[in-house]
Design an enzyme around this catalytic site. Structure first.
Site, PDB file in Angstrom:
ATOM      1  N   GLN A 183       2.128  -6.138  -3.116  1.00 11.01           N
ATOM      2  CA  GLN A 183       2.402  -6.138  -1.679  1.00 11.01           C
ATOM      3  C   GLN A 183       3.728  -5.410  -1.384  1.00 11.01           C
ATOM      4  O   GLN A 183       4.096  -4.518  -2.123  1.00 11.01           O
ATOM      5  CB  GLN A 183       2.406  -7.568  -1.113  1.00 11.01           C
ATOM      6  CG  GLN A 183       1.035  -8.205  -1.016  1.00 11.01           C
ATOM      7  CD  GLN A 183       0.574  -8.818  -2.315  1.00 11.01           C
ATOM      8  OE1 GLN A 183       1.311  -9.488  -2.994  1.00 11.01           O
ATOM      9  NE2 GLN A 183      -0.678  -8.599  -2.673  1.00 11.01           N
ATOM     10  N   LYS A 239       2.553   2.019  -5.062  1.00 14.74           N
ATOM     11  CA  LYS A 239       3.221   1.425  -6.235  1.00 14.74           C
ATOM     12  C   LYS A 239       2.434   1.699  -7.506  1.00 14.74           C
ATOM     13  O   LYS A 239       3.019   1.939  -8.566  1.00 14.74           O
ATOM     14  CB  LYS A 239       3.389  -0.082  -6.042  1.00 14.74           C
ATOM     15  CG  LYS A 239       4.375  -0.464  -4.956  1.00 14.74           C
ATOM     16  CD  LYS A 239       4.564  -1.964  -4.875  1.00 14.74           C
ATOM     17  CE  LYS A 239       3.307  -2.697  -4.483  1.00 14.74           C
ATOM     18  NZ  LYS A 239       2.793  -2.329  -3.152  1.00 14.74           N
ATOM     19  N   ASP A 281       0.817  -1.225   0.000  1.00 16.06           N
ATOM     20  CA  ASP A 281       0.000   0.000   0.000  1.00 16.06           C
ATOM     21  C   ASP A 281       0.844   1.266   0.000  1.00 16.06           C
ATOM     22  O   ASP A 281       0.417   2.317   0.475  1.00 16.06           O
ATOM     23  CB  ASP A 281      -0.956   0.036   1.216  1.00 16.06           C
ATOM     24  CG  ASP A 281      -1.774  -1.226   1.348  1.00 16.06           C
ATOM     25  OD1 ASP A 281      -2.359  -1.652   0.334  1.00 16.06           O
ATOM     26  OD2 ASP A 281      -1.823  -1.801   2.452  1.00 16.06           O
ATOM     27  N   GLY A 302      -4.420  -4.249  -4.495  1.00 18.09           N
ATOM     28  CA  GLY A 302      -5.203  -3.150  -5.057  1.00 18.09           C
ATOM     29  C   GLY A 302      -4.325  -1.949  -5.320  1.00 18.09           C
ATOM     30  O   GLY A 302      -3.761  -1.365  -4.390  1.00 18.09           O
ATOM     31  N   HIS A 303      -4.149  -1.598  -6.584  1.00 23.03           N
ATOM     32  CA  HIS A 303      -3.339  -0.444  -6.955  1.00 23.03           C
ATOM     33  C   HIS A 303      -4.265   0.682  -7.388  1.00 23.03           C
ATOM     34  O   HIS A 303      -5.041   0.524  -8.333  1.00 23.03           O
ATOM     35  CB  HIS A 303      -2.365  -0.814  -8.073  1.00 23.03           C
ATOM     36  CG  HIS A 303      -1.331  -1.806  -7.640  1.00 23.03           C
ATOM     37  ND1 HIS A 303      -0.514  -2.480  -8.522  1.00 23.03           N
ATOM     38  CD2 HIS A 303      -0.971  -2.244  -6.411  1.00 23.03           C
ATOM     39  CE1 HIS A 303       0.291  -3.287  -7.851  1.00 23.03           C
ATOM     40  NE2 HIS A 303       0.029  -3.148  -6.571  1.00 23.03           N
TER      41      HIS A 303
END
Length: 426
Positions: A223, A16, A13, A40-41
């Site tokens: 991650q 990225k 988080d 989740g990006h």
């Protein structure tokens, strides 16, 4: 030509997605090398937010080829939903012609998610996203997984799915679950394969052809370092190698192909789920930071735990990723905090530690250094010189403590709210 890896330097988080999106403007190929729909990006371009879970974060640029690598575990239903959404937004054409899926990537199936949910409902829960990632990787290591190629060459698909489900039945029943419907799973996979089949191929051809042409390639991790299966806060980790060392095999290249590694870190620290978190703030401070930074999971919506910047964690990331440079995000969120604290070391059983120990991280006492804070709206800053002097001093202190330069400084969620100090491709 340059091949650059982007990796999280904390517990995930870190931003990225934004940095990959930013760097993709100079890339020809973007390849995701690990993880699954648990990553989740969040991308913000022109004020519009897009959350991506499987497709590489560079997809919002019109030119680059996007590769889902062999190190990933892919839920076909989630992937199709994501591709359709990207097509509807205009990011992809109707055939998804810029997207390729590795034939060696493993498939996440409904019973993987069932096992994940049942485990997380019990006393041994570790705080997963319940997306079936861990069970899918378990099948991969146990050599009983279903791969993307099995969706294309489907002669043995039913027997492979049936054997896979039967291997999980004792666990499912022990946890109080119902036996999965094999026929329904196979029917869904066959239907999904009619659309995904044209995208599935040996992606090493795509990457090595690009390399021969002298293309710039970006390898995107999921991650963060402290969730790595080998070097993270075990057992509160993900099920794959998230470090730069996994980028080559997971992204279908050779280790000697990689030119440099960019580590992403927030100006503070967050993590989701259980496990030790040395620099965690008291809840009142954490809630203030959480609201200011929008610190809620992009996939789950769960509130993230918040803490001060942890230098031992960053030193750990520099060492095990071989970081060439840092991208420091969310400096704007700390505006108004004075002083700003940095955990520069730990104390454990009377000893000073510069990096996280393999055991006892839950007992360490962080040693803090305080720096003058800053105020005002950093989101309007576009040059290094336009940042407050105390903000620049904070960044420079992080560079000194980690012995790693900050090539990119992010002052807001939008693509444009970024200060690039060094070109990562040169």
């Amino acid at each position: 030509m340059s091949i650059v890896v982007v990796v999280g330097a904390q517990w995930g988080d870190e931003g990225k997605g934004k940095i990959v999106d930013l760097l993709t403007s100079g890339a020809d190929v973007v390849a995701r090398y690990g993880g699954g729909a648990n990553a989740g990006h969040t991308l913000v371009v022109g004020g519009k937010k897009t959350v991506i879970r499987l497709v590489p974060s560079g997809v919002l640029h019109p030119r680059p080829v996007c590769v889902l690598g062999p190190g990933m575990v892919i839920d076909p239903a989630v992937l199709l939903e994501e591709l359709d959404t990207l097509h509807q937004s205009g990011a992809l054409d109707a055939t998804f012609s810029r997207v390729f899926v590795s034939d060696r990537a493993h498939v996440v199936m409904p019973h993987h998610m069932l096992v994940d949910r049942l485990r997380e409902a019990g006393p041994a829960a570790i705080g997963t996203t319940k997306r079936g990632i861990g069970p899918a990787y378990e099948d991969k290591v146990a050599r009983r997984g279903v791969r993307a190629i099995d969706l294309v060459d489907a002669r043995d698909l039913e027997s492979k799915v049936r054997a896979n489900v039967e291997a999980w039945l004792p666990t499912i029943r022990a946890l109080g679950g119902e036996a999965p419907d094999v026929a329904a799973t196979v029917a869904a996979l066959r239907q999904q394969a009619t659309r995904l089949g044209p995208l599935i191929r040996d992606v090493s051809d795509v990457l090595h052809d690009a390399k021969r042409r002298g293309a710039d390639i970006l390898l995107e991790g999921a991650q963060g370092t402290m969730l790595d299966i080998d070097h993270g806060t075990y057992p509160h980790v993900t099920s794959s190698t998230v470090l730069s060392g996994g980028a080559a095999s997971g992204g279908a290249l050779a280790p000697t192909d990689i030119d440099r590694v960019v580590g992403i870190t927030k100006a503070y620290t967050t993590r989701v789920g259980g496990g030790p978190f040395p620099s965690e703030m008291p809840e009142a401070e954490a809630e203030r930071l959480r609201k200011a930074g929008g610190e809620f999971g992009a996939v789950t919506g769960r509130p993230r735990r918040c803490g001060w910047l942890d230098i031992p964690v960053l030193r750990h990331a520099v060492r095990f990723n071989g970081l060439s440079m840092l991208a420091l995000t969310k400096l704007d969120v700390l505006s108004g905090w004075d002083p700003v604290r940095i955990a520069v070391a730990y104390e454990l059983d009377g000893k000073r530690l510069s990096r996280p120990p393999a055991s006892g991280l839950d007992r360490v006492v962080p040693i803090y250094e305080e720096l003058p804070g800053w105020s005002g709206d950093l989101t309007i800053c576009r040059t290094w010189e336009s940042l407050p002097a105390t903000t620049r001093a904070f960044v420079e202190r992080v560079e000194q403590l980690t012995e790693c330069s900050a090539a990119i400084v992010s002052v807001g969620p939008d693509r444009e709210q970024t200060i690039t100090r060094h070109d990562v491709f040169s």
